[in-house]
Scaffold this motif. Structure first.
Motif, PDB file in Angstrom:
ATOM      1  N   GLU A 282      12.547 -15.161  -0.534  1.00 54.80           N
ATOM      2  CA  GLU A 282      12.188 -15.124  -1.949  1.00 54.80           C
ATOM      3  C   GLU A 282      10.800 -15.726  -2.125  1.00 54.80           C
ATOM      4  OE1 GLU A 282      14.833 -15.811  -5.684  1.00 54.80           O
ATOM      5  OE2 GLU A 282      13.900 -17.756  -5.249  1.00 54.80           O
ATOM      6  N   LEU A 283       9.961 -15.001  -2.863  1.00 53.09           N
ATOM      7  CA  LEU A 283       8.610 -15.446  -3.178  1.00 53.09           C
ATOM      8  C   LEU A 283       8.484 -15.661  -4.682  1.00 53.09           C
ATOM      9  CD1 LEU A 283       6.662 -12.870  -0.976  1.00 53.09           C
ATOM     10  CD2 LEU A 283       7.239 -15.227  -0.366  1.00 53.09           C
ATOM     11  N   ARG A 284       7.715 -16.661  -5.082  1.00 53.57           N
ATOM     12  CA  ARG A 284       7.470 -16.934  -6.498  1.00 53.57           C
ATOM     13  C   ARG A 284       6.001 -16.696  -6.814  1.00 53.57           C
ATOM     14  NH1 ARG A 284       5.586 -20.931  -9.983  1.00 53.57           N
ATOM     15  NH2 ARG A 284       6.758 -21.156 -11.941  1.00 53.57           N
ATOM     16  N   ALA A 285       5.730 -15.843  -7.792  1.00 56.29           N
ATOM     17  CA  ALA A 285       4.368 -15.560  -8.226  1.00 56.29           C
ATOM     18  C   ALA A 285       4.124 -16.245  -9.566  1.00 56.29           C
ATOM     19  CB  ALA A 285       4.142 -14.061  -8.342  1.00 56.29           C
ATOM     20  N   ALA A 286       3.303 -17.293  -9.580  1.00 56.27           N
ATOM     21  CA  ALA A 286       3.011 -18.011 -10.821  1.00 56.27           C
ATOM     22  C   ALA A 286       2.358 -17.070 -11.836  1.00 56.27           C
ATOM     23  CB  ALA A 286       2.109 -19.208 -10.536  1.00 56.27           C
ATOM     24  N   ASP A 287       1.400 -16.256 -11.374  1.00 53.14           N
ATOM     25  CA  ASP A 287       0.858 -15.170 -12.199  1.00 53.14           C
ATOM     26  C   ASP A 287       1.647 -13.922 -11.829  1.00 53.14           C
ATOM     27  OD1 ASP A 287      -0.530 -13.006 -13.308  1.00 53.14           O
ATOM     28  OD2 ASP A 287      -2.485 -13.969 -13.055  1.00 53.14           O
ATOM     29  N   PRO A 288       2.449 -13.390 -12.757  1.00 49.14           N
ATOM     30  CA  PRO A 288       3.378 -12.318 -12.407  1.00 49.14           C
ATOM     31  C   PRO A 288       2.751 -10.931 -12.325  1.00 49.14           C
ATOM     32  CG  PRO A 288       3.607 -12.828 -14.719  1.00 49.14           C
ATOM     33  CD  PRO A 288       2.604 -13.807 -14.160  1.00 49.14           C
ATOM     34  N   THR A 289       1.433 -10.803 -12.529  1.00 47.50           N
ATOM     35  CA  THR A 289       0.808  -9.488 -12.506  1.00 47.50           C
ATOM     36  C   THR A 289       0.190  -9.202 -11.144  1.00 47.50           C
ATOM     37  OG1 THR A 289      -1.266 -10.371 -13.413  1.00 47.50           O
ATOM     38  CG2 THR A 289       0.363  -9.507 -14.974  1.00 47.50           C
ATOM     39  N   PHE A 290       0.204  -7.923 -10.769  1.00 48.17           N
ATOM     40  CA  PHE A 290      -0.417  -7.468  -9.533  1.00 48.17           C
ATOM     41  C   PHE A 290      -1.900  -7.207  -9.780  1.00 48.17           C
ATOM     42  CE2 PHE A 290       3.991  -6.747  -8.701  1.00 48.17           C
ATOM     43  CZ  PHE A 290       4.145  -6.759  -7.322  1.00 48.17           C
ATOM     44  N   TYR A 291      -2.675  -7.132  -8.695  1.00 48.32           N
ATOM     45  CA  TYR A 291      -4.090  -6.816  -8.828  1.00 48.32           C
ATOM     46  C   TYR A 291      -4.565  -5.972  -7.653  1.00 48.32           C
ATOM     47  CZ  TYR A 291      -4.790 -10.719  -5.528  1.00 48.32           C
ATOM     48  OH  TYR A 291      -4.744 -11.553  -4.441  1.00 48.32           O
TER      49      TYR A 291
ATOM     50  N   GLY B 190      -5.010   3.121 -15.952  1.00 47.39           N
ATOM     51  CA  GLY B 190      -3.640   3.062 -15.442  1.00 47.39           C
ATOM     52  C   GLY B 190      -2.658   2.805 -16.559  1.00 47.39           C
ATOM     53  N   ASP B 191      -1.515   3.484 -16.501  1.00 44.96           N
ATOM     54  CA  ASP B 191      -0.499   3.307 -17.540  1.00 44.96           C
ATOM     55  C   ASP B 191       0.000   1.870 -17.599  1.00 44.96           C
ATOM     56  OD1 ASP B 191      -0.664   5.969 -18.230  1.00 44.96           O
ATOM     57  OD2 ASP B 191       1.006   6.590 -16.951  1.00 44.96           O
ATOM     58  N   ASN B 192      -0.025   1.173 -16.462  1.00 49.58           N
ATOM     59  CA  ASN B 192       0.474  -0.206 -16.446  1.00 49.58           C
ATOM     60  C   ASN B 192      -0.655  -1.215 -16.292  1.00 49.58           C
ATOM     61  OD1 ASN B 192      -0.091   0.488 -13.799  1.00 49.58           O
ATOM     62  ND2 ASN B 192       1.572  -0.726 -12.925  1.00 49.58           N
ATOM     63  N   ALA B 193      -1.877  -0.818 -16.695  1.00 52.03           N
ATOM     64  CA  ALA B 193      -3.009  -1.751 -16.653  1.00 52.03           C
ATOM     65  C   ALA B 193      -2.718  -2.960 -17.539  1.00 52.03           C
ATOM     66  CB  ALA B 193      -4.290  -1.050 -17.095  1.00 52.03           C
ATOM     67  N   TRP B 194      -3.266  -4.110 -17.151  1.00 45.00           N
ATOM     68  CA  TRP B 194      -2.989  -5.348 -17.857  1.00 45.00           C
ATOM     69  C   TRP B 194      -4.283  -6.111 -18.117  1.00 45.00           C
ATOM     70  CZ3 TRP B 194       0.657  -6.567 -20.880  1.00 45.00           C
ATOM     71  CH2 TRP B 194       0.937  -7.893 -21.239  1.00 45.00           C
ATOM     72  N   ILE B 195      -4.175  -7.149 -18.905  1.00 45.47           N
ATOM     73  CA  ILE B 195      -5.315  -7.985 -19.303  1.00 45.47           C
ATOM     74  C   ILE B 195      -6.001  -8.580 -18.070  1.00 45.47           C
ATOM     75  CG2 ILE B 195      -5.931 -10.111 -20.509  1.00 45.47           C
ATOM     76  CD1 ILE B 195      -3.527  -9.537 -22.375  1.00 45.47           C
ATOM     77  N   VAL B 196      -7.338  -8.631 -18.126  1.00 41.63           N
ATOM     78  CA  VAL B 196      -8.144  -9.199 -17.049  1.00 41.63           C
ATOM     79  C   VAL B 196      -9.035 -10.297 -17.613  1.00 41.63           C
ATOM     80  CG1 VAL B 196     -10.099  -8.724 -15.526  1.00 41.63           C
ATOM     81  CG2 VAL B 196      -8.144  -7.172 -15.557  1.00 41.63           C
ATOM     82  N   TYR B 197      -9.152 -11.408 -16.868  1.00 43.72           N
ATOM     83  CA  TYR B 197     -10.039 -12.506 -17.234  1.00 43.72           C
ATOM     84  C   TYR B 197     -11.193 -12.533 -16.217  1.00 43.72           C
ATOM     85  CZ  TYR B 197      -6.207 -13.816 -20.277  1.00 43.72           C
ATOM     86  OH  TYR B 197      -5.232 -13.792 -21.240  1.00 43.72           O
ATOM     87  N   PRO B 198     -12.381 -12.072 -16.606  1.00 42.17           N
ATOM     88  CA  PRO B 198     -13.469 -11.880 -15.645  1.00 42.17           C
ATOM     89  C   PRO B 198     -14.270 -13.146 -15.361  1.00 42.17           C
ATOM     90  CG  PRO B 198     -14.171 -11.153 -17.810  1.00 42.17           C
ATOM     91  CD  PRO B 198     -12.736 -11.598 -17.960  1.00 42.17           C
ATOM     92  N   THR B 199     -15.132 -13.028 -14.366  1.00 35.74           N
ATOM     93  CA  THR B 199     -16.095 -14.067 -14.020  1.00 35.74           C
ATOM     94  C   THR B 199     -17.504 -13.501 -14.191  1.00 35.74           C
ATOM     95  OG1 THR B 199     -14.596 -15.113 -12.433  1.00 35.74           O
ATOM     96  CG2 THR B 199     -16.932 -15.571 -12.177  1.00 35.74           C
TER      97      THR B 199
ATOM     98  N   THR C 103       0.846  -1.187   0.000  1.00 36.37           N
ATOM     99  CA  THR C 103       0.000   0.000   0.000  1.00 36.37           C
ATOM    100  C   THR C 103       0.886   1.242   0.000  1.00 36.37           C
ATOM    101  OG1 THR C 103      -1.722  -1.168   1.227  1.00 36.37           O
ATOM    102  CG2 THR C 103      -1.845   1.228   1.199  1.00 36.37           C
ATOM    103  N   TYR C 104       0.633   2.140  -0.943  1.00 36.90           N
ATOM    104  CA  TYR C 104       1.446   3.349  -1.074  1.00 36.90           C
ATOM    105  C   TYR C 104       0.585   4.449  -1.679  1.00 36.90           C
ATOM    106  CZ  TYR C 104       1.695   1.770  -5.934  1.00 36.90           C
ATOM    107  OH  TYR C 104       1.367   1.367  -7.203  1.00 36.90           O
ATOM    108  N   ALA C 105       1.120   5.643  -1.756  1.00 38.10           N
ATOM    109  CA  ALA C 105       0.392   6.777  -2.329  1.00 38.10           C
ATOM    110  C   ALA C 105       1.125   7.300  -3.548  1.00 38.10           C
ATOM    111  CB  ALA C 105       0.240   7.892  -1.295  1.00 38.10           C
ATOM    112  N   ASP C 106       0.345   7.607  -4.604  1.00 39.75           N
ATOM    113  CA  ASP C 106       0.886   8.340  -5.738  1.00 39.75           C
ATOM    114  C   ASP C 106       0.050   9.611  -5.904  1.00 39.75           C
ATOM    115  OD1 ASP C 106      -1.460   7.571  -6.993  1.00 39.75           O
ATOM    116  OD2 ASP C 106      -0.519   6.039  -8.237  1.00 39.75           O
ATOM    117  N   THR C 107       0.224  10.320  -6.996  1.00 35.90           N
ATOM    118  CA  THR C 107      -0.453  11.609  -7.147  1.00 35.90           C
ATOM    119  C   THR C 107      -1.968  11.479  -7.250  1.00 35.90           C
ATOM    120  OG1 THR C 107      -0.065  11.494  -9.540  1.00 35.90           O
ATOM    121  CG2 THR C 107       1.526  12.731  -8.207  1.00 35.90           C
TER     122      THR C 107
ATOM    123  N   GLN D  17      -2.877   3.745  -3.222  1.00 37.30           N
ATOM    124  CA  GLN D  17      -2.964   2.578  -4.094  1.00 37.30           C
ATOM    125  C   GLN D  17      -2.677   1.316  -3.281  1.00 37.30           C
ATOM    126  OE1 GLN D  17      -3.995   3.089  -7.147  1.00 37.30           O
ATOM    127  NE2 GLN D  17      -3.835   5.318  -6.942  1.00 37.30           N
ATOM    128  N   THR D  18      -3.413   0.267  -3.568  1.00 36.27           N
ATOM    129  CA  THR D  18      -3.175  -1.034  -2.948  1.00 36.27           C
ATOM    130  C   THR D  18      -2.940  -2.059  -4.039  1.00 36.27           C
ATOM    131  OG1 THR D  18      -4.578  -0.498  -1.046  1.00 36.27           O
ATOM    132  CG2 THR D  18      -4.080  -2.820  -1.421  1.00 36.27           C
TER     133      THR D  18
END
Length: 298
Positions: free
Chosen positions: A138-147, A190-199, A101-105, A109-110
């Motif tokens: 060290e942590l391994r993220a199988a899905d490398p994207t944040f959400y 978001g400039d770094n938005a990524w693909i989403v697979y919805p339900t 959790t951090y703040a930008d302009t 953001q979480t």
């Protein structure tokens, strides 16, 4: 409390949480692997070809390294810290989520990413400084994207368009048919938005249900089939799932038309135009889409 810059790093595992940035028990010294995920280029090469032909890319799993200073005022507390870290990060098949959790302009953001413990925490004696220890995990993220763990729920505004009329007898009643025809948009910002697979969750009654992402041309089409009143079908397009089940967890994937796009259906970064159609809905019919906005890095 939090890091000196106001940021917080929290590990979540089931119902348990561990704040590794509270400045009371733990302090983040450094971290790496939270930016751009690893990218693998896919290539083809003919027997006489110089070089190769680039045919696309895939994101590879992400590895995150975090160096933590475990704080203690006595030898007994130092051992408590070691035991807590070892217990919380014990190897297992369940997910360990890292939440930053951090703040930008634009505000607070979480960002969250799901991982498993992958190494570190050897806790060598030379990592101790009096009653504090500097440990790296060290942590391994199988899905490398944040959400965004707050998620988004889109309730499609179910409306009806009648093709019949009212018979003016002692007790008027409607004859003819009604149809479901709804359009809406889903925007991934978001400039770094990524693909989403919805339900999607569909509550009947509805016949010939179909949802189309007009932006990508992909569809989920149940033409020729009906979802009865009181029945609920869930379409999960996420990788590792790709399922269609009813309220009894019975597989309904065979009800999709052969030209449906369950394997690839997604939302693109930016604006997605979505349409939902069907026939025979009632006041009980509802269509809901849920997703977690995803991002390349944090």
């Amino acid at each position: 409390m939090a890091q000196p810059n106001g940021e917080t790093f929290t590990l979540l595992r089931g119902v348990s949480t561990l704040d590794i940035s509270d400045l009371v028990k733990y302090h983040i010294v450094s971290f790496d692997g939270l930016g751009m995920p690893p990218v693998r280029r896919l290539t083809q090469r003919g027997p006489m070809q110089n070089g190769d032909t680039d045919v696309g890319y895939r994101l590879d799993p992400r590895y995150i390294r975090i160096s933590i200073l475990a704080l203690a005022g006595a030898n007994t507390a130092m051992h408590d810290r070691r035991e807590e870290l070892l217990g919380f990060l014990r190897p297992g098949d369940d997910v360990i989520s890292l939440r930053w959790t951090y703040a930008d302009t634009s505000g607070t953001q979480t960002m969250q990413i799901d991982t498993h413990y992958n190494g570190g925490l050897s806790m060598a004696s030379d990592s101790l400084i009096r009653y504090a220890g500097r440990y790296t995990l060290e942590l391994r993220a199988a899905d490398p994207t944040f959400y965004d763990p707050n998620g988004v729920t889109v309730q499609f505004p179910v409306s009806y368009s009648g093709t019949g009329g009212t018979v003016p007898i002692a007790i008027p009643f409607f004859v003819g048919s009604t149809s479901l025809n709804v359009a809406t948009t889903a925007t991934l910002t978001g400039d770094n938005a990524w693909i989403v697979y919805p339900t999607f969750t569909i509550v009947g009654p509805v016949t010939d249900f179909k949802v189309v992402n007009n932006t990508t041309g992909e569809k989920l089409d149940f033409t020729g089939n009906s979802i009865g009143g009181g029945n609920t079908w869930t379409i999960d397009t996420r990788f590792g799932y790709k399922t269609v089940t009813d309220q009894s967890a019975v597989n309904q994937i065979s009800k999709l038309t052969t030209d449906s796009n369950l394997a690839t259906f997604h939302l693109e970064p930016g604006v997605n135009s979505l349409s939902v159609t069907g026939t025979g809905p009632s006041s009980a019919t509802s269509v809901t889409m849920q997703y977690y906005p995803r991002f390349l890095g944090a």
